[in-house]
Write an enzyme that holds these catalytic residues in place. Structure first.
Site, PDB file in Angstrom:
ATOM      1  CB  ILE A 162      -1.029   0.093   1.042  1.00 32.65           C
ATOM      2  CG1 ILE A 162      -0.298  -0.263   2.441  1.00 32.65           C
ATOM      3  CG2 ILE A 162      -2.078  -0.847   0.894  1.00 32.65           C
ATOM      4  CD1 ILE A 162      -1.310  -0.209   3.579  1.00 32.65           C
ATOM      5  N   GLY A 163       2.340   1.013   0.074  1.00 27.63           N
ATOM      6  CA  GLY A 163       2.917   2.187   0.234  1.00 27.63           C
ATOM      7  C   GLY A 163       4.458   1.822   0.043  1.00 27.63           C
TER       8      GLY A 163
ATOM      9  N   GLY B  54       8.013   3.975   0.893  1.00 25.77           N
ATOM     10  CA  GLY B  54       8.589   5.299   1.490  1.00 25.77           C
ATOM     11  C   GLY B  54      10.266   4.946   1.522  1.00 25.77           C
TER      12      GLY B  54
ATOM     13  N   GLY C 242      11.471   1.771   3.214  1.00 28.45           N
ATOM     14  CA  GLY C 242      10.851   0.397   2.894  1.00 28.45           C
ATOM     15  C   GLY C 242       9.356   0.550   2.333  1.00 28.45           C
ATOM     16  CG  ASN C 243       7.730  -2.154   0.025  1.00 32.89           C
ATOM     17  OD1 ASN C 243       7.951  -1.280  -0.789  1.00 32.89           O
ATOM     18  ND2 ASN C 243       7.800  -3.437  -0.669  1.00 32.89           N
ATOM     19  CB  VAL C 244       3.681   0.575   4.140  1.00 33.12           C
ATOM     20  CG1 VAL C 244       2.346   0.341   5.043  1.00 33.12           C
ATOM     21  CG2 VAL C 244       4.696   1.444   4.709  1.00 33.12           C
TER      22      VAL C 244
ATOM     23  CE  LYS D 294       7.658   3.083   7.701  1.00 35.56           C
ATOM     24  NZ  LYS D 294       7.393   4.437   7.847  1.00 35.56           N
TER      25      LYS D 294
ATOM     26  CG  ASP E 135       9.669  12.580   8.545  1.00 36.54           C
ATOM     27  OD1 ASP E 135       9.893  13.609   7.790  1.00 36.54           O
ATOM     28  OD2 ASP E 135       9.809  11.453   8.101  1.00 36.54           O
TER      29      ASP E 135
END
Ligand code: ATP
Ligand code: MG
Length: 355
Positions: A75-76, A78, A81-83, A98, A191
């Site tokens: 789904i994402g 960054g 890494g990946n989500v 995550k 952040d």
């Protein structure tokens, strides 16, 4: 006149390059830092087994294991890494997983350890919950509450700009989360940006990512990227000066101004030009006067809120607690703004998932 591209006196506080991470890893496959231990079975603070040690304020779910999770989809993506959207095979509950590959930098390990600790010690309805964390096959996996509306950045891409009343309601929730972090836990998020504010079908808005992605960005990606963390960084952080809670308040003002206008508040000095690298952006943040909400288009309360956040001197910015009392945040009665319908009508929610 074109602005100078990142004057040499700007210090972006980059982590030192390439250091050994062996001190964070044991032979048996455990990630450790101080009293923190993470392995394929979960996370533990070893001092907890000592009599008298304070317990984490949040009980972790010992029933959750990586083997019981089935990946539904990514789904994402960054910097770290990946989500993935994952489903618990036994309970059919959905989570966001995550996955952060450990690289060789010591600062990355420290940041991950810090994130894991914050997750253990924070519990607030305005922060995305973390249920368990693992270290396995060179990666740290964090099981998070799944927020089915994605991020404010995803929403912004769909709607272009977000109306003031909706922003007021979102802002109140973000400020409650930030106030908890700053005033109760003494944590600076560092952040805050649209992709770290997540939404769901219940109309909830929650803060996520307590500091990892900031440090995961290495010097190469800094030089080459025009999107990312540095856009929302306060001038004092860019300069490498000491920074505190008020650094988050700068980011908050900037991101809400972006959501209201539909565009990042700084633009290249020459009309029609595009940013070519992140150094131009950070240079603009340090050198230009602070951006303001155009008064003809927004309420005086919103303009004043933005200006209470985006001040170049951190001492001139209001605190999260003070901003909760601001006219803009108080102007929209919670009962009259239906975030749940707004998120749903915006087409921002993941369609109902099969169980
Ligand atoms: P950066 O690495 O610079 O912080 P980012 O915040 O976009 O960028 P991630 O934190 O990895 O990177 O998140 C990527 C995307 O994954 C988010 O924008 C959001 O759409 C999605 N996402 C992250 N956490 C969750 C969650 N708990 N529930 C649902 N979606 C999530
Ligand atoms: Mg993020």
């Amino acid at each position: 006149m074109k602005r100078g591209c990142l004057s040499p006196n700007l210090n972006l506080s980059l982590p030192p390059p390439e250091q050994s991470i062996s001190k964070f890893l044991t032979q048996s496959g455990t990630f450790k830092d101080g009293d923190l231990r993470v392995n394929k079975d979960g996370i533990q603070l070893v001092s907890q087994s000592e009599p008298g040690a304070p317990p984490p304020i949040k009980p972790l779910d010992d029933q959750l294991s990586l083997a019981d999770l089935e990946v539904v989809k990514v789904i994402g993506k960054g910097g770290g890494g990946n989500v993935q959207l994952v489903k618990h095979k036994l309970t059919c509950q959905f989570f966001a997983l995550k996955v952060i590959q450990l690289n060789t930098e010591e600062s990355t390990c420290r940041a991950i350890s810090q994130e894991l600790r914050i997750n253990l010690y924070s519990q607030c309805p305005y922060l995305v919950s973390c249920y368990q964390s693992f270290y396995h096959n060179g990666a740290v996996s964090i099981i998070l509450e799944f927020m089915d509306g994605g991020s404010l950045s995803d929403l912004l891409k769909k709607v272009g700009r977000i109306p003031e009343d909706i922003l007021g309601a979102i802002c109140k929730r973000v400020l409650r989360g930030l106030s908890y972090l700053h005033h109760e836990r003494r944590i600076i998020h560092r952040d805050l940006k649209p992709s770290n504010l997540l939404i769901n079908h219940r109309g909830e808005v929650k803060i996520t990512d307590f500091g990892v992605s900031k440090i995961l960005t290495n010097s190469t990606s800094l030089a080459n990227t025009v999107v990312g963390t540095y856009h929302y960084m306060s001038p004092e952080r860019i300069r490498g000066n000491s920074h505190g809670n008020k650094s988050d308040i700068w980011s908050l003002g900037l991101l809400f101004l972006e959501c209201a206008t539909g565009k990042f508040p700084y633009s290249p000095s020459e009309p029609g030009e595009r940013w070519t690298n992140v150094y131009e952006v950070v240079d603009a943040i340090v050198e230009s006067p602070p951006p303001r909400a155009p008064s003809g288009q927004f309420s005086p309360e919103f303009c004043s809120f933005v200006s209470d956040c985006i001040q170049k001197n951190p001492e001139d910015r209001k605190s999260a607690r003070e901003l909760l009392e601001h006219g803009f945040v108080k102007m929209y009665d919670e009962a009259s703004v239906d975030l749940s319908s707004y998120f749903s009508n915006a087409g921002s929610l993941t369609p109902k998932l099969p169980i």
